[in-house]
Design a protein around this motif. Sequence first.
Motif, short mmCIF file in Angstrom:
data_model
loop_
_atom_site.label_atom_id
_atom_site.label_comp_id
_atom_site.label_asym_id
_atom_site.label_seq_id
_atom_site.Cartn_x
_atom_site.Cartn_y
_atom_site.Cartn_z
N LYS A 112 -6.43 -13.58 0.09
CA LYS A 112 -7.82 -13.00 0.57
C LYS A 112 -7.88 -12.26 1.81
N PHE A 135 -18.69 -4.04 -4.94
CA PHE A 135 -17.97 -3.36 -4.05
C PHE A 135 -17.34 -2.02 -4.01
N CYS A 176 -17.73 0.34 -0.52
CA CYS A 176 -16.71 1.14 -0.18
C CYS A 176 -16.97 2.96 -0.28
N ASP A 202 -12.52 0.11 1.06
CA ASP A 202 -10.94 1.04 -0.03
C ASP A 202 -11.81 0.62 -1.29
N GLN A 234 -5.76 -9.43 1.67
CA GLN A 234 -5.08 -8.93 1.20
C GLN A 234 -7.25 -7.53 0.77
N LEU A 235 -8.08 -8.30 0.15
CA LEU A 235 -9.30 -7.86 -0.25
C LEU A 235 -9.93 -7.71 0.62
N ALA A 283 -9.02 -4.20 2.59
CA ALA A 283 -9.56 -3.14 1.43
C ALA A 283 -10.75 -3.46 1.54
N LEU A 284 -11.63 -4.61 2.08
CA LEU A 284 -12.90 -3.88 2.18
C LEU A 284 -13.64 -3.76 3.71
N SER A 297 -10.37 -2.50 -3.62
CA SER A 297 -10.97 -4.02 -3.60
C SER A 297 -11.17 -3.97 -5.23
N PHE A 341 -9.07 -5.76 -7.21
CA PHE A 341 -8.80 -7.24 -7.51
C PHE A 341 -9.92 -7.71 -8.31
#
Length: 351
Positions: free
Chosen positions: A240, A342, A346, A251, A242-243, A246-247, A254, A257
Amino acid sequence: MLIEKFTNQTLAVKYRPKTFDELVEQNYIKQILLNQLNTGTFKQAYLFCGPAGDGKTTTARIFANEINKGKGKPIELDAASHNGVEDVRQIIEDSKKKPIDSEYKVFICDEVHSFSNNAWQALLKLLEEPPKTAIFILCTTDPQKIPATILSRVQRYNFNRISVGGIQARLKQICDLENQTRSRKDKITADDEALAYIAKCADGGMRNGITMLDKILSLTNRITVDDVANVLGDTDIKYKIQLLDALVYRDAISVKFVEQLNSNGINLSLYLKQFQFFILDVLKFKLFSSLDFTSLPPTNQIKVYCEQLNYNDVADVLDMIVELNNKLRWETAVKELIECHFMLFCRGNNK
């Protein structure tokens, strides 16, 4: 045989309160019931409402025992599996018979919101003119489903979720009681932070907290926060994080994921709901600079992680996830919708 009996008994059963003094919190309810016992003014029909694991059925059993001064046993019915009119008619017939070994017949009906319409009609007639030697205690987690005609004929008590501090103190007490009968090598040691984390995860339910402790003790008797996280299935918190990273940094990795979660057979809709609560907890920390108001593991690593994030960046992610979760309720192509959100979120930072 003695060892087998001991190991098969859960902590929730072993340490179920037997007296009002042993009950955790619900103080105003305990005081009213004790006053009724002292003055002999208890009623013939009660309704105990509240979340699961807050002591409704346990309170009903203690109250029933006190009413009859330890004589006889209450008659219990689980309405979740016995919810028909015939089940209520059996209660009616039993209530008409004079008790043999006690002054009153006390009926405890659990999960009464499960009763059928016909069952409610039969129960209504019983509560309108109950036998003088019968007392009825109805318990439910869903009082909205109780007919108004029933509500007007019972004395209602609303049980509250038990505080984190109350659950933590009870867990500590149980560990101390367990250690009185354990050998030195089997004694339980539990960090205060670990017990506090269990109490948070229990979500106001004492039974939940004790069951969690029981589960963790099947792995280790030296309990740390990491042990709690591993046993209770919070090991994916690193994913979570890492996600969220990323958001926050917009990035498009995501999206990978999403593919990974889907390949692992994870329910994406459920995961996104849990992810929303995770982000909410991060923002709570940003507001109050404390993990006390969150369900996050109370570790220094989590604190450092949350401190380095920008509030507005995380809030933007939460705004997107809330909108996405609202759409997922009606969507069949769940994976594709998540990927679309996502990717659009991004855009601009990826070529």
